[in-house]
Write a protein that holds these residues in place. Sequence first.
Motif, PDB file in Angstrom:
ATOM      1  N   VAL A 230       4.837  66.044 -20.297  1.00  0.00           N
ATOM      2  CA  VAL A 230       5.581  67.242 -20.684  1.00  0.00           C
ATOM      3  C   VAL A 230       6.713  67.505 -19.701  1.00  0.00           C
ATOM      4  O   VAL A 230       7.843  67.839 -20.096  1.00  0.00           O
ATOM      5  CB  VAL A 230       4.639  68.455 -20.770  1.00  0.00           C
ATOM      6  N   GLU A 231       6.435  67.339 -18.418  1.00  0.00           N
ATOM      7  CA  GLU A 231       7.478  67.529 -17.407  1.00  0.00           C
ATOM      8  C   GLU A 231       8.644  66.574 -17.639  1.00  0.00           C
ATOM      9  O   GLU A 231       9.816  66.979 -17.591  1.00  0.00           O
ATOM     10  CB  GLU A 231       6.895  67.283 -16.011  1.00  0.00           C
ATOM     11  N   TYR A 232       8.333  65.315 -17.905  1.00  0.00           N
ATOM     12  CA  TYR A 232       9.387  64.326 -18.148  1.00  0.00           C
ATOM     13  C   TYR A 232      10.193  64.671 -19.395  1.00  0.00           C
ATOM     14  O   TYR A 232      11.424  64.539 -19.419  1.00  0.00           O
ATOM     15  CB  TYR A 232       8.775  62.932 -18.307  1.00  0.00           C
ATOM     16  N   ALA A 233       9.505  65.112 -20.449  1.00  0.00           N
ATOM     17  CA  ALA A 233      10.200  65.458 -21.690  1.00  0.00           C
ATOM     18  C   ALA A 233      11.133  66.639 -21.475  1.00  0.00           C
ATOM     19  O   ALA A 233      12.250  66.681 -22.033  1.00  0.00           O
ATOM     20  CB  ALA A 233       9.182  65.765 -22.786  1.00  0.00           C
ATOM     21  N   ARG A 234      10.712  67.595 -20.661  1.00  0.00           N
ATOM     22  CA  ARG A 234      11.546  68.776 -20.425  1.00  0.00           C
ATOM     23  C   ARG A 234      12.671  68.506 -19.440  1.00  0.00           C
ATOM     24  O   ARG A 234      13.585  69.322 -19.319  1.00  0.00           O
ATOM     25  CB  ARG A 234      10.660  69.938 -19.983  1.00  0.00           C
ATOM     26  N   ARG A 235      12.625  67.377 -18.759  1.00  0.00           N
ATOM     27  CA  ARG A 235      13.803  66.947 -18.015  1.00  0.00           C
ATOM     28  C   ARG A 235      14.909  66.549 -18.990  1.00  0.00           C
ATOM     29  O   ARG A 235      16.088  66.771 -18.733  1.00  0.00           O
ATOM     30  CB  ARG A 235      13.474  65.744 -17.129  1.00  0.00           C
TER      31      ARG A 235
ATOM     32  N   PHE B 269      13.977  62.425 -26.848  1.00  0.00           N
ATOM     33  CA  PHE B 269      13.384  63.708 -26.490  1.00  0.00           C
ATOM     34  C   PHE B 269      14.460  64.783 -26.324  1.00  0.00           C
ATOM     35  O   PHE B 269      14.208  65.962 -26.565  1.00  0.00           O
ATOM     36  CB  PHE B 269      12.540  63.546 -25.235  1.00  0.00           C
ATOM     37  N   ARG B 270      15.667  64.375 -25.975  1.00  0.00           N
ATOM     38  CA  ARG B 270      16.788  65.301 -25.847  1.00  0.00           C
ATOM     39  C   ARG B 270      17.183  65.892 -27.195  1.00  0.00           C
ATOM     40  O   ARG B 270      17.642  67.019 -27.280  1.00  0.00           O
ATOM     41  CB  ARG B 270      17.985  64.575 -25.226  1.00  0.00           C
ATOM     42  N   THR B 271      16.998  65.117 -28.257  1.00  0.00           N
ATOM     43  CA  THR B 271      17.393  65.585 -29.598  1.00  0.00           C
ATOM     44  C   THR B 271      16.239  66.208 -30.375  1.00  0.00           C
ATOM     45  O   THR B 271      16.433  66.624 -31.513  1.00  0.00           O
ATOM     46  CB  THR B 271      17.980  64.423 -30.424  1.00  0.00           C
ATOM     47  N   ALA B 272      15.060  66.271 -29.777  1.00  0.00           N
ATOM     48  CA  ALA B 272      13.875  66.792 -30.481  1.00  0.00           C
ATOM     49  C   ALA B 272      13.792  68.306 -30.375  1.00  0.00           C
ATOM     50  O   ALA B 272      14.223  68.908 -29.388  1.00  0.00           O
ATOM     51  CB  ALA B 272      12.615  66.156 -29.927  1.00  0.00           C
TER      52      ALA B 272
ATOM     53  N   ARG C   5      15.055  67.688 -22.237  1.00  0.00           N
ATOM     54  CA  ARG C   5      15.443  68.908 -22.966  1.00  0.00           C
ATOM     55  C   ARG C   5      14.677  70.089 -22.411  1.00  0.00           C
ATOM     56  O   ARG C   5      13.463  70.223 -22.630  1.00  0.00           O
ATOM     57  CB  ARG C   5      15.194  68.766 -24.461  1.00  0.00           C
ATOM     58  N   ARG C   6      15.360  70.909 -21.676  1.00  0.00           N
ATOM     59  CA  ARG C   6      14.734  72.069 -21.058  1.00  0.00           C
ATOM     60  C   ARG C   6      14.156  72.988 -22.126  1.00  0.00           C
ATOM     61  O   ARG C   6      14.801  73.293 -23.133  1.00  0.00           O
ATOM     62  CB  ARG C   6      15.768  72.828 -20.221  1.00  0.00           C
ATOM     63  N   GLY C   7      12.934  73.426 -21.908  1.00  0.00           N
ATOM     64  CA  GLY C   7      12.304  74.356 -22.828  1.00  0.00           C
ATOM     65  C   GLY C   7      11.779  73.742 -24.110  1.00  0.00           C
ATOM     66  O   GLY C   7      11.401  74.470 -25.026  1.00  0.00           O
TER      67      GLY C   7
END
Length: 227
Positions: free
Chosen positions: A177-182, A152-155, A184-186
């Motif tokens: 969504v909250e976990y994914a944005r942890r 998710f950090r590289t997406a 990768r912010r935004g």
Amino acid sequence: MSLEVDLLSKNDALAERNRRWLGEHGVLALNLMSSPGSGKTTLLERTIRDLGASRPCAVLEGDQETLLDADRITATGARVVQINTGAGCHLDADMVLGGLHTLSPEQGSLLFVENVGNLVCPALFDLGESARVVIISVTEGADKPLKYPHMFRTADLMIVNKIDLLPHVDFDVARCVEYARRARRGLEVLEVSATRGDGLPGWYDWLARRRPGRDRAGSAHDHRSGR
């Protein structure tokens, strides 16, 4: 460790070669990644049928074995090349280079690279894509971004698929969504149902805004090195 660094450095060099070729030919390449069963192929089928009349679409189909998904894509009328990885758990830039030579996508086309289904290895390998899309379905756990943060950090985009099933499963979209944005912010997020059609106009608009070449915030190398 040095062997891993050498392998990834060689891959990154080939990925840049792919990216230059794709940019020169105006081909927008998207790397689609997910767990098995997330609905990647169904989303591709629907996307090609909806957009194929206005823009040429092509697919590099990655699987360990079989031509099953490639056959499904062929039925849409899009050009497709199957890449079987055998025991390999991901596509790499060299495999994509060979696939591009065979496929020879048209100028200005959309090229979808359907990666091998898992949330670990594909995140490490830059293919030369313009953008990365990770697909998670509501039939999976909402905690996947916590378990596999590098994916998710590289997406560049997370698609939450199969939202038509939300009344029947225990899946908290907001928490996912909250976990994914942890990681990768935004991070951009779209909620869709590839079968029913919910949210697909947003997906098509996102595709229309992408540009060939280095359209991404950073390559896999950039994310690995903390850039």
